[in-house]
Write a protein that holds these residues in place. Structure first.
Motif, PDB file in Angstrom:
ATOM      1  N   ALA A  95       0.841  -1.195   0.000  1.00  0.00           N
ATOM      2  CA  ALA A  95       0.000   0.000   0.000  1.00  0.00           C
ATOM      3  C   ALA A  95       0.878   1.248   0.000  1.00  0.00           C
ATOM      4  O   ALA A  95       1.814   1.341   0.805  1.00  0.00           O
ATOM      5  CB  ALA A  95      -0.913   0.009   1.217  1.00  0.00           C
ATOM      6  N   VAL A 127       0.908   9.997  -2.352  1.00  0.00           N
ATOM      7  CA  VAL A 127       0.952  10.168  -3.806  1.00  0.00           C
ATOM      8  C   VAL A 127       2.047  11.186  -4.110  1.00  0.00           C
ATOM      9  O   VAL A 127       2.044  12.295  -3.576  1.00  0.00           O
ATOM     10  CB  VAL A 127      -0.398  10.665  -4.360  1.00  0.00           C
ATOM     11  N   HIS A 143      -6.195   7.553  -5.280  1.00  0.00           N
ATOM     12  CA  HIS A 143      -5.992   7.579  -3.828  1.00  0.00           C
ATOM     13  C   HIS A 143      -6.471   8.914  -3.253  1.00  0.00           C
ATOM     14  O   HIS A 143      -5.664   9.751  -2.828  1.00  0.00           O
ATOM     15  CB  HIS A 143      -4.516   7.344  -3.501  1.00  0.00           C
ATOM     16  N   ASP A 186      -7.675   9.734  -0.501  1.00  0.00           N
ATOM     17  CA  ASP A 186      -7.491   9.973   0.930  1.00  0.00           C
ATOM     18  C   ASP A 186      -6.023  10.043   1.347  1.00  0.00           C
ATOM     19  O   ASP A 186      -5.733  10.308   2.522  1.00  0.00           O
ATOM     20  CB  ASP A 186      -8.189   8.869   1.739  1.00  0.00           C
ATOM     21  N   LEU A 187      -5.109   9.824   0.425  1.00  0.00           N
ATOM     22  CA  LEU A 187      -3.689   9.847   0.786  1.00  0.00           C
ATOM     23  C   LEU A 187      -3.128  11.266   0.721  1.00  0.00           C
ATOM     24  O   LEU A 187      -3.579  12.088  -0.073  1.00  0.00           O
ATOM     25  CB  LEU A 187      -2.882   8.957  -0.171  1.00  0.00           C
ATOM     26  N   GLU A 228       3.427   1.773  -6.757  1.00  0.00           N
ATOM     27  CA  GLU A 228       2.301   1.776  -7.689  1.00  0.00           C
ATOM     28  C   GLU A 228       2.572   2.843  -8.751  1.00  0.00           C
ATOM     29  O   GLU A 228       2.742   4.014  -8.431  1.00  0.00           O
ATOM     30  CB  GLU A 228       1.010   2.090  -6.927  1.00  0.00           C
TER      31      GLU A 228
END
Length: 422
Positions: free
Chosen positions: A296, A300, A317, A319-320, A394
């Motif tokens: 995970a 970002v 993403h 919420d990041l 990612e």
């Protein structure tokens, strides 16, 4: 704590005041990045012509009407008659992507739509060439510089009103219509015989939309190193595209560009970059689908190639926290004009009104050390080097208008025939 894994020098995240007030943006840049700016901390200024940020980009796109573009795109003066769209700074930083702009003009008059979309395709072609050739794009692609006649004095003489008008706009606004970019590039190399790479660097420092892909390719095609056909700048273009300017010039009766320059195509380079040939893989094109290692991400990472709300990693993403790194070693080497840094600060400040943004100053690998990140691939050599030293768990695909293939790329026309448009 949000951003606890981010090292380097943490900067205060520019707030809503920076997003809304150019003077606040100037103050933030002068304090935190001014030593990296071309003009130094005391010389940082905002562009009077453009504001950074997603809101500014969205407003510009909503107002975009390309009716008349085909006939007015090359007009220089009067400014009210210009047909250029002025979208390029927002496209450059990924605030608007080429597919979105392509769709926006779908209902434009057919001739204008075709001509404008051709310009978008040229931007895409430049990115393809850069993705395929990488750092080799800093050298002549197909021909040596043109052999020119004698020229005395500066390449961009201030006493030439056409040159002074355009260079004032370059250094003041940080933006030029394509016609005047060609004037300055041709004057610098085709007529004066100066090294095109130094002129390209001057553009890159000042232009808000400065990118090595579009900027380098534009210079190479104008001076003939990319095409074998140098563009000759003369008084004729000025009188046609900027009527009345020559009549106010102190050199109107002794114009040094009265006639066409005596340019001659330079010699063919011994070996063209492999990436231009058919069958060559697009080395920097990036993944066609998300690549993930199963871990995970903790943040970002937004690069300056893709700062918009529609960045794929950002979208994936919501919420990041978001990490933006002002790469101090790189910026110290580039010495960008403060107006570019202000545009970027406004963009980051605008994003911070919607997302948790952590801002760092330092080398990217050190600033992101220990932080597993999701990121959107950027088709540039610098991203390849830096991402290899970052814990990318990612990687999201770049938003191509036309995904690169192995077709020929020696010329725009050859490339254009081999791609399928949306």
């Amino acid at each position: 704590m949000v951003g606890a894994g981010v090292t380097g020098t943490r900067l205060p995240t520019p707030g809503e005041d920076v997003a809304d007030d150019p003077e606040a943006a100037v103050a933030w840049v002068a304090e935190h990045l001014g030593d990296l700016a071309l003009e130094g901390p005391d010389g940082v200024r905002a562009s009077p012509a453009f504001r950074g940020g997603q809101g500014a980009a969205d407003a510009a796109l909503a107002a975009l009407d390309v009716t008349g573009y085909a006939s007015r795109r090359s007009q220089v003066l009067p400014e009210r008659s210009r047909g250029a769209s002025r979208m390029s700074p927002y496209i450059r930083y990924g605030l608007l992507d080429l597919p979105a702009v392509w769709r926006h003009v779908a209902d434009a008059p057919p001739r204008d739509r075709t001509k404008y979309r051709d310009e978008l395709l040229w931007q895409e072609y430049a990115r393809h060439v850069y993705a395929r050739t990488g750092s080799a794009m800093a050298a002549p692609l197909r021909y040596g510089p043109p052999r020119t006649g004698p020229w005395e004095g500066d390449a961009w003489p201030a006493e030439m009103l056409c040159v002074r008008t355009v260079t004032d706009e370059l250094r003041g606004d940080g933006w030029l219509v394509n016609q005047t970019r060609m004037w300055l590039a041709s004057q610098w190399t085709v007529r004066a015989g100066w090294d095109w790479r130094e002129g390209e660097d001057a553009f890159f420092r000042h232009l808000l939309d400065g990118s090595r892909a579009a900027n380098r390719l534009g210079w190479q095609w104008t001076v003939g190193t990319g095409s074998g056909k140098p563009y000759g700048f003369s008084r004729w273009q000025v009188e046609k595209r900027a009527p009345g300017l020559c009549g106010r010039c102190p050199l109107q009766d002794a114009c040094p560009i009265q006639d066409w320059p005596s340019e001659a195509t330079g010699p063919r380079v011994p070996v063209e970059p492999e990436g231009l040939r058919a069958g060559s893989p697009p080395a920097l094109a990036g993944p066609a689908a998300v690549e993930a290692d199963g871990r995970a991400p903790a943040a970002v990472w937004l690069t300056f190639e893709s700062l918009g709300d529609d960045d794929p990693a950002l979208r994936a993403h919501p919420d990041l926290p978001v990490v933006v790194v002002f790469d101090a070693p790189l910026l110290a080497r580039l010495r960008l004009s403060g107006k570019r840094l202000v545009f970027l600060a406004e963009t980051v400040a605008d994003l911070a009104t919607r997302r948790d943004v952590v801002v760092s100053r330092g080398a990217v690998p050190g600033a992101l050390a220990g932080t597993p990140v999701a990121v959107t691939h950027a088709p540039v050599p610098g991203f390849a080097r830096r991402s290899a030293a970052v814990d990318v768990v990612e990687r999201h695909p770049w938003r191509w208008l036309v995904r690169p293939t192995g077709g020929p790329a020696q010329s725009f026309s050859a490339w254009r025939k081999g791609v399928r448009t949306p």
